[in-house]
Design a protein around this motif. Structure first.
Motif, mmCIF file in Angstrom:
data_model
loop_
_atom_site.group_PDB
_atom_site.id
_atom_site.type_symbol
_atom_site.label_atom_id
_atom_site.label_comp_id
_atom_site.label_asym_id
_atom_site.label_seq_id
_atom_site.Cartn_x
_atom_site.Cartn_y
_atom_site.Cartn_z
ATOM 1 N N ALA A 33 8.862 46.468 -19.949
ATOM 2 C CA ALA A 33 8.209 46.693 -18.651
ATOM 3 C C ALA A 33 7.137 45.642 -18.385
ATOM 4 C CB ALA A 33 7.577 48.088 -18.604
ATOM 5 N N PRO A 34 7.095 45.105 -17.173
ATOM 6 C CA PRO A 34 6.010 44.182 -16.830
ATOM 7 C C PRO A 34 4.696 44.950 -16.694
ATOM 8 C CG PRO A 34 7.352 44.646 -14.903
ATOM 9 C CD PRO A 34 8.006 45.334 -16.052
ATOM 10 N N SER A 35 3.620 44.238 -16.566
ATOM 11 C CA SER A 35 2.326 44.883 -16.355
ATOM 12 C C SER A 35 2.333 45.581 -14.996
ATOM 13 C CB SER A 35 1.200 43.849 -16.371
ATOM 14 O OG SER A 35 1.152 43.211 -17.621
ATOM 15 N N ALA A 36 1.700 46.736 -14.963
ATOM 16 C CA ALA A 36 1.585 47.481 -13.704
ATOM 17 C C ALA A 36 0.683 46.706 -12.752
ATOM 18 C CB ALA A 36 1.001 48.870 -13.978
ATOM 19 N N PRO A 37 0.871 46.872 -11.445
ATOM 20 C CA PRO A 37 -0.034 46.208 -10.502
ATOM 21 C C PRO A 37 -1.459 46.717 -10.755
ATOM 22 C CG PRO A 37 1.320 47.828 -9.366
ATOM 23 C CD PRO A 37 1.828 47.730 -10.763
ATOM 24 N N ASP A 38 -2.435 45.834 -10.574
ATOM 25 C CA ASP A 38 -3.800 46.275 -10.850
ATOM 26 C C ASP A 38 -4.251 47.306 -9.827
ATOM 27 O OD1 ASP A 38 -4.976 44.976 -8.606
ATOM 28 O OD2 ASP A 38 -5.278 43.140 -9.758
ATOM 29 N N TYR A 39 -5.210 48.095 -10.228
ATOM 30 C CA TYR A 39 -5.667 49.223 -9.422
ATOM 31 C C TYR A 39 -6.172 48.765 -8.052
ATOM 32 C CZ TYR A 39 -7.935 53.562 -8.151
ATOM 33 O OH TYR A 39 -8.302 54.701 -7.491
ATOM 34 N N GLN A 40 -6.766 47.576 -7.983
ATOM 35 C CA GLN A 40 -7.289 47.070 -6.705
ATOM 36 C C GLN A 40 -6.152 46.833 -5.707
ATOM 37 O OE1 GLN A 40 -9.633 43.516 -7.006
ATOM 38 N NE2 GLN A 40 -10.215 43.544 -4.860
ATOM 39 N N GLN A 41 -5.050 46.243 -6.151
ATOM 40 C CA GLN A 41 -3.898 46.015 -5.269
ATOM 41 C C GLN A 41 -3.348 47.335 -4.736
ATOM 42 O OE1 GLN A 41 -1.471 43.868 -8.177
ATOM 43 N NE2 GLN A 41 -1.160 42.295 -6.612
ATOM 44 N N VAL A 42 -3.176 48.299 -5.624
ATOM 45 C CA VAL A 42 -2.630 49.591 -5.225
ATOM 46 C C VAL A 42 -3.603 50.305 -4.297
ATOM 47 C CG1 VAL A 42 -1.804 51.817 -6.070
ATOM 48 C CG2 VAL A 42 -1.259 49.741 -7.333
ATOM 49 N N SER A 43 -4.894 50.229 -4.593
ATOM 50 C CA SER A 43 -5.915 50.880 -3.755
ATOM 51 C C SER A 43 -5.958 50.285 -2.354
ATOM 52 C CB SER A 43 -7.292 50.762 -4.403
ATOM 53 O OG SER A 43 -7.326 51.475 -5.595
ATOM 54 N N GLN A 44 -5.818 48.967 -2.246
ATOM 55 C CA GLN A 44 -5.820 48.320 -0.931
ATOM 56 C C GLN A 44 -4.630 48.795 -0.099
ATOM 57 O OE1 GLN A 44 -5.931 44.142 -1.846
ATOM 58 N NE2 GLN A 44 -8.156 44.097 -2.031
ATOM 59 N N ALA A 45 -3.475 48.905 -0.714
ATOM 60 C CA ALA A 45 -2.293 49.393 0.012
ATOM 61 C C ALA A 45 -2.473 50.867 0.380
ATOM 62 C CB ALA A 45 -1.037 49.193 -0.829
ATOM 63 N N ALA A 46 -3.029 51.656 -0.530
ATOM 64 C CA ALA A 46 -3.238 53.083 -0.270
ATOM 65 C C ALA A 46 -4.258 53.306 0.850
ATOM 66 C CB ALA A 46 -3.687 53.784 -1.547
ATOM 67 N N TRP A 67 10.583 62.630 -14.723
ATOM 68 C CA TRP A 67 9.499 63.215 -13.941
ATOM 69 C C TRP A 67 8.571 62.125 -13.424
ATOM 70 C CZ3 TRP A 67 4.892 61.782 -16.007
ATOM 71 C CH2 TRP A 67 4.884 61.435 -17.361
ATOM 72 N N GLY A 68 7.766 62.499 -12.464
ATOM 73 C CA GLY A 68 6.711 61.649 -11.941
ATOM 74 C C GLY A 68 5.538 62.521 -11.568
ATOM 75 N N GLU A 69 4.347 61.961 -11.679
ATOM 76 C CA GLU A 69 3.143 62.726 -11.383
ATOM 77 C C GLU A 69 2.078 61.779 -10.845
ATOM 78 O OE1 GLU A 69 1.470 66.449 -13.690
ATOM 79 O OE2 GLU A 69 1.152 64.605 -14.828
ATOM 80 N N GLY A 70 1.609 62.027 -9.608
ATOM 81 C CA GLY A 70 0.570 61.205 -9.024
ATOM 82 C C GLY A 70 0.631 61.186 -7.513
ATOM 83 N N LYS A 71 -0.189 60.325 -6.925
ATOM 84 C CA LYS A 71 -0.349 60.239 -5.472
ATOM 85 C C LYS A 71 0.443 59.053 -4.918
ATOM 86 C CE LYS A 71 -3.910 59.687 -1.948
ATOM 87 N NZ LYS A 71 -5.334 59.459 -1.722
ATOM 88 N N VAL A 72 1.171 59.319 -3.828
ATOM 89 C CA VAL A 72 1.973 58.289 -3.165
ATOM 90 C C VAL A 72 1.400 58.060 -1.775
ATOM 91 C CG1 VAL A 72 4.283 57.639 -2.389
ATOM 92 C CG2 VAL A 72 4.013 59.129 -4.380
ATOM 93 N N SER A 73 1.198 56.793 -1.413
ATOM 94 C CA SER A 73 0.691 56.405 -0.095
ATOM 95 C C SER A 73 1.709 55.486 0.560
ATOM 96 C CB SER A 73 -0.647 55.686 -0.225
ATOM 97 O OG SER A 73 -1.579 56.488 -0.916
ATOM 98 N N ILE A 79 4.832 51.004 -0.205
ATOM 99 C CA ILE A 79 4.637 52.315 -0.819
ATOM 100 C C ILE A 79 3.823 52.071 -2.079
ATOM 101 C CG2 ILE A 79 5.741 54.300 -1.919
ATOM 102 C CD1 ILE A 79 8.212 53.712 -0.165
ATOM 103 N N ALA A 80 2.671 52.736 -2.164
ATOM 104 C CA ALA A 80 1.789 52.593 -3.323
ATOM 105 C C ALA A 80 1.756 53.913 -4.089
ATOM 106 C CB ALA A 80 0.382 52.215 -2.873
ATOM 107 N N PHE A 81 1.846 53.824 -5.399
ATOM 108 C CA PHE A 81 1.828 55.013 -6.252
ATOM 109 C C PHE A 81 0.763 54.847 -7.319
ATOM 110 C CE2 PHE A 81 3.504 56.939 -10.253
ATOM 111 C CZ PHE A 81 3.330 58.263 -9.909
ATOM 112 N N VAL A 82 -0.106 55.832 -7.421
ATOM 113 C CA VAL A 82 -1.107 55.882 -8.478
ATOM 114 C C VAL A 82 -0.781 57.107 -9.311
ATOM 115 C CG1 VAL A 82 -3.546 56.125 -9.054
ATOM 116 C CG2 VAL A 82 -2.871 54.787 -7.059
ATOM 117 N N GLY A 83 -0.317 56.884 -10.514
ATOM 118 C CA GLY A 83 0.071 57.985 -11.377
ATOM 119 C C GLY A 83 0.947 57.487 -12.501
ATOM 120 N N GLU A 84 1.860 58.346 -12.926
ATOM 121 C CA GLU A 84 2.695 58.026 -14.072
ATOM 122 C C GLU A 84 4.117 58.527 -13.845
ATOM 123 O OE1 GLU A 84 2.459 58.646 -18.922
ATOM 124 O OE2 GLU A 84 1.091 59.739 -17.631
#
Length: 158
Positions: A33-46, A67-73, A79-84
């Motif tokens: 798996a590649p590195s996940a997008p950094d939190y700032q990128q995901v937060s800006q999209a959200a 399964w998946g768990e978290g917030k989708v914007s 589409i930005a997802f913060v979770g797992e």
């Protein structure tokens, strides 16, 4: 007696090989798996979200390994997802005009859905929508494992 011993050894070796293969299928996506997008990128999209929803483990089609768990914007361009997400191969993100929460519903409605991207990370993701995607025409975000035809999770946003 010798034939029985050979059969027992062959069966035990095949069993161990099967277990190793299964562990490899599960572990390979994690290791590659590649590195996940950094939190700032995901937060800006959200922050630009027009719609929001949640992925949770309680979907009828989700289980211990899917399964998946978290917030989708969802906004006009991503589409930005913060979770797992549970680790696995070949995850695709779909937009569906009808709510689905298991494999049978997904397969019954797949023709009306659009595939908008791939997910290769299991902690957060950011998927850019194809130009001209009309998010208002859909109401559900679905994560699906294409290789094994497995439902992972979904969230209804309108």
């Amino acid at each position: 007696m010798k034939t029985r011993k050979i059969a027992l050894l062959a069966a035990s070796h095949l069993f161990v090989a099967f277990i190793g293969f299964a562990i490899g299928i599960y572990a390979l996506p994690i290791l590659t798996a590649p590195s996940a997008p950094d939190y700032q990128q995901v937060s800006q999209a959200a922050a630009k979200a027009i719609f929001e929803t949640e992925f949770d483990r309680q979907r009828s089609g989700s289980d211990l390994f899917h399964w998946g768990e978290g917030k989708v914007s969802i906004n006009q361009s991503s589409i930005a997802f913060v979770g797992e997400l549970a680790p696995g191969p070949d995850y695709k993100v779909y937009l569906s005009p009808t709510y689905v929460e298991d494999e049978q519903q997904f397969l019954a409605n797949k023709a009306a859905m659009i595939q908008v991207g791939e997910v290769k990370t299991f902690d957060n993701f950011l998927v850019n929508l194809p130009a001209g995607t009309a998010i208002d025409d859909f109401n559900t975000v679905v994560v699906w494992c294409e290789s094994f035809s497995e439902f992972i999770t979904s969230g209804q946003y309108q």
